[in-house]
Every structure is written in C-alpha cells, then in structure tokens.
Design an enzyme around this catalytic site. Structure first.
Site, short mmCIF file in Angstrom:
data_model
loop_
_atom_site.label_atom_id
_atom_site.label_comp_id
_atom_site.label_asym_id
_atom_site.label_seq_id
_atom_site.Cartn_x
_atom_site.Cartn_y
_atom_site.Cartn_z
N THR A 249 -0.15 11.77 4.49
CA THR A 249 0.31 10.49 5.05
C THR A 249 0.89 9.61 3.96
O THR A 249 1.86 8.89 4.17
CB THR A 249 -0.86 9.75 5.74
N SER B 2 -5.57 5.11 -2.93
CA SER B 2 -5.80 3.99 -2.03
C SER B 2 -7.27 3.70 -1.76
O SER B 2 -8.02 3.38 -2.66
CB SER B 2 -5.06 4.27 -0.73
N HIS B 3 -7.68 3.89 -0.51
CA HIS B 3 -9.02 3.52 -0.07
C HIS B 3 -10.05 4.62 -0.37
O HIS B 3 -11.23 4.43 -0.12
CB HIS B 3 -8.99 3.27 1.44
N ASP C 41 -7.96 -3.21 -0.54
CA ASP C 41 -8.40 -1.84 -0.86
C ASP C 41 -8.06 -1.44 -2.29
O ASP C 41 -7.60 -2.26 -3.09
CB ASP C 41 -7.81 -0.84 0.14
N ASP D 189 -5.65 0.11 -3.83
CA ASP D 189 -4.32 -0.17 -4.39
C ASP D 189 -3.72 -1.47 -3.86
O ASP D 189 -2.53 -1.71 -4.04
CB ASP D 189 -3.37 1.02 -4.16
N ASP E 281 -2.92 -2.64 -0.95
CA ASP E 281 -1.94 -2.78 0.15
C ASP E 281 -2.61 -3.06 1.49
O ASP E 281 -1.93 -3.42 2.45
CB ASP E 281 -1.01 -1.55 0.22
N ARG E 282 -3.93 -2.91 1.57
CA ARG E 282 -4.61 -3.20 2.84
C ARG E 282 -5.27 -4.56 2.79
O ARG E 282 -5.56 -5.08 1.71
CB ARG E 282 -5.70 -2.17 3.11
N GLU F 177 -0.24 -1.66 10.76
CA GLU F 177 -1.02 -0.50 11.20
C GLU F 177 -2.44 -0.96 11.47
O GLU F 177 -2.95 -1.89 10.83
CB GLU F 177 -1.04 0.57 10.11
N LYS G 249 2.97 -1.88 2.68
CA LYS G 249 2.08 -2.89 3.22
C LYS G 249 1.53 -3.69 2.05
O LYS G 249 1.55 -3.22 0.93
CB LYS G 249 0.98 -2.27 4.08
C1 VG1 Z 1 -4.56 6.37 6.65
C2 VG1 Z 1 -4.27 5.34 7.72
C3 VG1 Z 1 -2.78 5.05 7.78
C4 VG1 Z 1 -2.30 4.61 6.39
C5 VG1 Z 1 -2.68 5.65 5.36
C6 VG1 Z 1 -2.34 5.20 3.95
O1 VG1 Z 1 -3.92 7.59 6.97
O2 VG1 Z 1 -4.73 5.77 8.97
O3 VG1 Z 1 -2.53 4.07 8.74
O4 VG1 Z 1 -0.91 4.42 6.38
O5 VG1 Z 1 -4.08 5.90 5.40
O6 VG1 Z 1 -3.02 4.01 3.66
P1 VG1 Z 1 -4.65 8.83 7.66
O7 VG1 Z 1 -3.63 9.93 7.71
O8 VG1 Z 1 -5.85 9.14 6.84
O9 VG1 Z 1 -5.06 8.35 9.02
V1 VG1 Z 1 -3.49 3.62 2.10
O10 VG1 Z 1 -3.92 2.11 2.08
O11 VG1 Z 1 -3.24 4.94 1.43
O12 VG1 Z 1 -2.23 3.33 1.16
CO CO Z 2 -4.02 1.48 0.18
#
Ligand code: VG1
Ligand code: CO
Length: 546
Positions: A16, A111-112, A275, A277, A279-280, A366, A379
């Site tokens: 993703t 990210s998270h 989060d 990085d 962006d959330r 999202e 984001k």
């Molecule tokens: C998750 C979220 C998606 C988001 C992605 C990256 O993906 O559901 O909405 O864009 O993380 O977010 P998944 O495929 O695990 O549902 V983050 O803050 O990486 O930058």
């Molecule tokens: Co993120």
C-alpha cells in the site's frame, strides 16, 4: 566508486505504501542496495538529477541514509537534499520535493508499524509532484528487483548528515537541510496563525502526542515556538529509534497516554496524536463525562470539508473531495451540499495524486487517520491538527459543538474498523476468495434486519490517466446505505491482517448518541456471518478495534 555483483531477492514488492519488511530483512547484505538500485534503474537512471532523502528516524534510518547517499553519488546524482539527522517526516519530504522541484525523493519509513531492532523498516519512492509513486512505477521497480545483477555504490566514509550545509561525495553535492523549516513555512501560508496564537493566548489548551515519533520536532516548532502554546503541550516529542517501544499508530488503542489525558473534566480543550512518519492524525475533543470525544477520521474529513472556507488557504472553496473506498460516506454528504464532486479511490495515498494534480480535488482522506490537501501530495498529520485549531479559533466553538452541529446538519455516519491480525496468509486468501465467490448471490439477502442492496469487488478507473486497479476490497452495501467492506492489509510484515470496515448512517438526531459499537452491532454480526471469519481464521473477536 564500485560496482557490486548481486542477485535478486524475492518479495521486494511495494505494498500500500512502499516496501516494508522486518529490520532484520533490511539488514541483510545487498537487500536495501538492490531495492535502491532498482528505483534508480526503473526511473531510467538518475544522473544529473536532484533527490530528497529522509526518514522517520526509526532504527536503521541513519545507516540506510548513508547507503542511499553513497549509491546516489555512484549513480551520478547531482545533488541530494537530506534532512538533518536523516530526519524528514513524510509530509515534509513531500513539501521539500515540491518546493525545490526535485526529480523525487526516497522516504524511509514503516509509518505506524513498530520500530527497533525487532521491528519494521520501510522505503518508498515519491515522484516529482511530492506524492507516492503510482502503481505503474512501483511495478517497474518491482520488475527491476527481479532481474538486478549489480548495483553501484561509492567506496567512501560516512557523510556528515547532522550539520546543516553542503558537502561533496564524489561529484555529488549533499545538502543537509533543517527538516522543519520548509514545512513550517508552508503551514504558515495555509492557516490563520494569528487567530490560533490568540486562541492559545486566551488560555485554551491542547495536548499533542508525538508518540516518540518524527512529528515531535515539527510539533514543538510550530505549536509551541510559532503559535505560543505553552511548553508541555507536546508530549512524547523526542523521536526515538524504537518509538519508546510503543506502537506509533494514533488511534484509541495505541495512543493511550493521550486518551488518558483527554479523559476527565480537567482535560485540555483539544487533543491530537500523530504516527511514526507524521502523516496520520487522531483528533479528540473534551467529552462530557469521563470519556473523551473521539472523532472518527471519516467524520473529521467531512467536518474539515464542510468548514473549509474558514481557513485562509481554502477560502475560495473546494474543487472537490476524495476518500478511499472504505472511508465512510460522511464527506459525500458534505460534497452534495456544497455541489462539488466526491471521488472514491482505492486505499493508499498514491491514488489521490492524479486528482490533486488535475485540480479535481482539494481535500482527501482515509479512514485510517489520514487527511490532507493539495498543499502537498501526502497525508499530513500536523496539517489536520492546524486545520482543527483554525476552526476552533475562528468559530470560538468547542470540538463537541462543532461535531454535534455537523451531525445535526448532515446526519451521523457511525463508523468502525475491526482488524483481525496475525492470520496465516493462506487462510486470509481463502476467506477473501470465498467471499468473492459469494458476491453475485448476495443482493436481496436479509440478515440481522438488513437487506443487501449491492455487493462487488471494488475496481477503480483513474479518471485522469485511465489506469485500472482491480480487487481493491469487497464491499457490501445494504438498503439505506449501511456498508461493510473487507480487504487485506498491504502494509504488514507478518502473516495477513483482515480489515473489516463498518458504516451505518443515522439521519435522526435523536439517534446520534449511541455508543459506536452498539450502533454497529447488526453490521458486525452480519460481517461475521457473510465472511465466516471465525471458521476461516479461528478468531472470534478482532485484535484491534478503531
Ligand atoms: C494502511 C491504511 C491505509 C494507508 C496505509 C499507509 O494500509 O489502511 O489507509 O494509506 O496504511 O499509511 P493497509 O494496506 O495496511 O490497510 V501510513 O501512515 O503508511 O503512511
Ligand atoms: Co504514516
């Protein structure tokens, strides 16, 4: 400069949001190098270009930055802009790529996902518009990883990435920049900083939880230094390589310190978390009893859209809005009222890029705590917090008032996501295949007081370039607009995670005060029945509810 012979690794397929694997996987000799060379090759070479490099500061960030700088030099890159300490939040990287019109940038983040030696690491490429590379490019990078036979790297010592200024590595200029300055300047152009400063000066309070991730330095500078919020407004504001052993995901399940501070009568007026990085964002208001007022990300997007003209940058109105398919349709209701288009895209920010570039959408969001606008192509967590602060400051209303009034006007979209983590990949695939096999027979089915109106596997045709993305999640829509969506996560590093998204619309204000999970109970039961979650996975309950 050396050319190193290598062999392809299997599975270097971006998900993703970039390539995410365990730190130990990235620490294997040649693993990161192969992927970076594949990016450069997929771009048709990077000689003479300018690139941006930075990451969320997690474990292995500094080592990876050094490797990338040496590879950039050996591949003839003219200049690299790197955030001091190897730090750049995802939205700040997007901002810097756009501002300095670079070819693109490499963002190091998972990210998270948790960090540390046993945690996760990640890398993604962003294109010249500042946004995540579209599928066409990530597919080309993946294809290249499968044939790669060598990579180029400078045989040199480490570069000083901590002192702002320029230095040479072979023919390449490495310019270390303040990671916050450009981003902070951009936010000042968007929002009414004097009004927010006055709001703080009047004694209003905020708690911002940096979760020991990369948003800390940005939040300290913007909220405390520039907007005059008292020291202590930002908690957990020092980035740590292992995020203090926490899970840097801003939701009620993981941002526990923020939730504790927002509980009770002495809670600050407003709370927020970001989060790994940055962006959330999660935004929280002071509740009426001991419970804080949690605002679902889908509602937050709708509320920002409905009130956007109160913010200087969006005073002239929005061109359109966009949301990922599983995100609730709350923002669609706002778009109808405003007479602007609402677009529905697959999950992942990369799908918003074309709509933003084409001027078709101004705000995007999202359900996974991500909101943003056309100011960058990612984001942006702190942007969403500043947007809310701008609304609080210019309306003089409380968070609760703004939310209640919004539901009163547009109705309430109860929303929740249930994650079933740690499922064997095979079981998860079997569950999804069985579900897809059932779709044609579902319309008309009545269960738990609901009747299925439509059921399909979401496919998206990009309205700008016509590219098609299939199998983006199974959606089941009931008469009256309630929805269940099923999809598998594309960001995990172990087994599979089933995400079940639940949405129920209630227009009558007398029905707006229910607890979310109770309001969604018939949908939750239906989701289990339709997908046979327990039979396929052995799990009777989700592992995380947000
Ligand atoms: C998750 C979220 C998606 C988001 C992605 C990256 O993906 O559901 O909405 O864009 O993380 O977010 P998944 O495929 O695990 O549902 V983050 O803050 O990486 O930058
Ligand atoms: Co993120």
């Amino acid at each position: 400069m050396t050319t190193v012979a290598t062999q392809p690794f299997s599975g270097q397929k971006p998900g993703t949001s970039g390539l995410r694997k365990k730190v130990t996987v990235f620490q294997q000799p040649h693993y990161l190098e192969n992927f970076v060379q594949s990016i450069f090759d997929a771009l048709g070479g990077v000689a003479g270009q300018t690139l941006v490099v930075g990451g969320d500061g997690r474990y292995h960030n500094r080592e990876a930055v050094q490797t990338i700088l040496k590879m950039a030099a050996a591949n003839g890159v003219a200049r690299v802009l790197v955030g001091a300490g190897g730090i750049l939040s995802t939205p700040a990287a997007s901002c810097v790529i756009r501002k300095y019109r670079t070819l693109g940038g490499i963002v190091l983040s998972a990210s998270h996902n948790p960090g540390g030696p046993d945690g996760d690491f990640g890398i993604k490429y962003n294109i010249a518009n500042g946004g995540p590379a579209p599928e066409k490019i990530t597919e080309a990078i993946y294809a290249r990883t499968q044939t790669l036979a060598e990579y180029r790297i400078a045989d040199a010592g480490d570069v000083d990435i901590d002192t702002v200024g320029s230095r040479q590595l072979l023919e390449t200029t490495i310019t270390v920049i303040d990671p916050v300055a450009d981003y902070a300047e951009l936010q000042q152009q968007l929002f009414d900083f004097p009004a927010i400063r006055a709001w703080f000066a009047a004694g209003h309070t905020l708690c911002f939880d940096g979760m020991h991730a990369v948003s800390g330095p940005y939040a300290h500078r913007i909220l405390e230094d520039l907007l005059g919020a008292p020291r202590g407004t930002v908690i957990n504001g020092t980035p740590l390589p292992d995020f203090g052993q926490g899970h840097p995901d801003p939701n009620p399940a993981y941002a526990t310190e923020l939730i504790a501070r927002m509980s009770g009568p002495d809670a600050p007026d407003f709370g927020a978390a970001s989060d790994g990085d940055a962006d959330r964002n999660m935004v929280v208001g002071r509740g009426t009893g001991s419970e804080p007022l949690l605002i679902s990300p889908s509602d937050s997007l709708a509320i920002l859209a409905a009130n956007a003209t109160l913010v200087p940058a969006y005073q002239a109105g929005l061109k359109g809005v966009a949301r990922s398919m599983p995100t609730s349709t709350a923002v669609d209701a706002v778009a109808r009222a405003l007479g602007i288009p609402a677009y529905e895209t697959p999950t992942g920010w990369k799908f918003f890029g074309n709509l933003l570039d084409a001027g078709m959408a101004t705000l995007c969001g999202e359900e996974s705590y991500g909101t943003g606008s056309d100011h960058v192509r990612e984001k942006d967590g702190l942007w969403a917090v500043l947007f809310w602060l701008n609304l609080l400051a210019t309306t003089g209303k409380s968070v609760a008032q703004i939310v209640q009034e919004h539901w009163g006007r547009f109705g309430r979209h109860y929303y929740s996501r249930h994650d079933f983590e740690g499922i064997a990949t095979e079981q998860a695939d079997t569950l999804m295949a069985a579900l897809r096999g059932k779709l044609a027979g579902l319309p008309g089915l009545a269960l738990n007081g609901l009747t299925v109106a439509e059921a399909d596997d979401f496919a998206y045709t990009d309205p700008v370039d016509g590219s098609v993305s299939r199998q983006q999640g199974v959606r089941i829509v009931f008469a009256g607009g309630s929805r269940i969506v099923f999809r598998l996560s594309g960001t995990g590093t172990e087994g599979a995670t089933l995400r079940v998204y639940l949405e129920r619309f209630v227009s009558d204000p007398t029905g707006h005060g229910q607890p979310t999970q109770a309001a969604l109970a018939p949908l939750i039961a239906s989701a289990h029945e339709i997908a046979q979650i327990t039979a396929h996975t052995g799990l009777t309950e989700p592992t995380v509810v947000t």
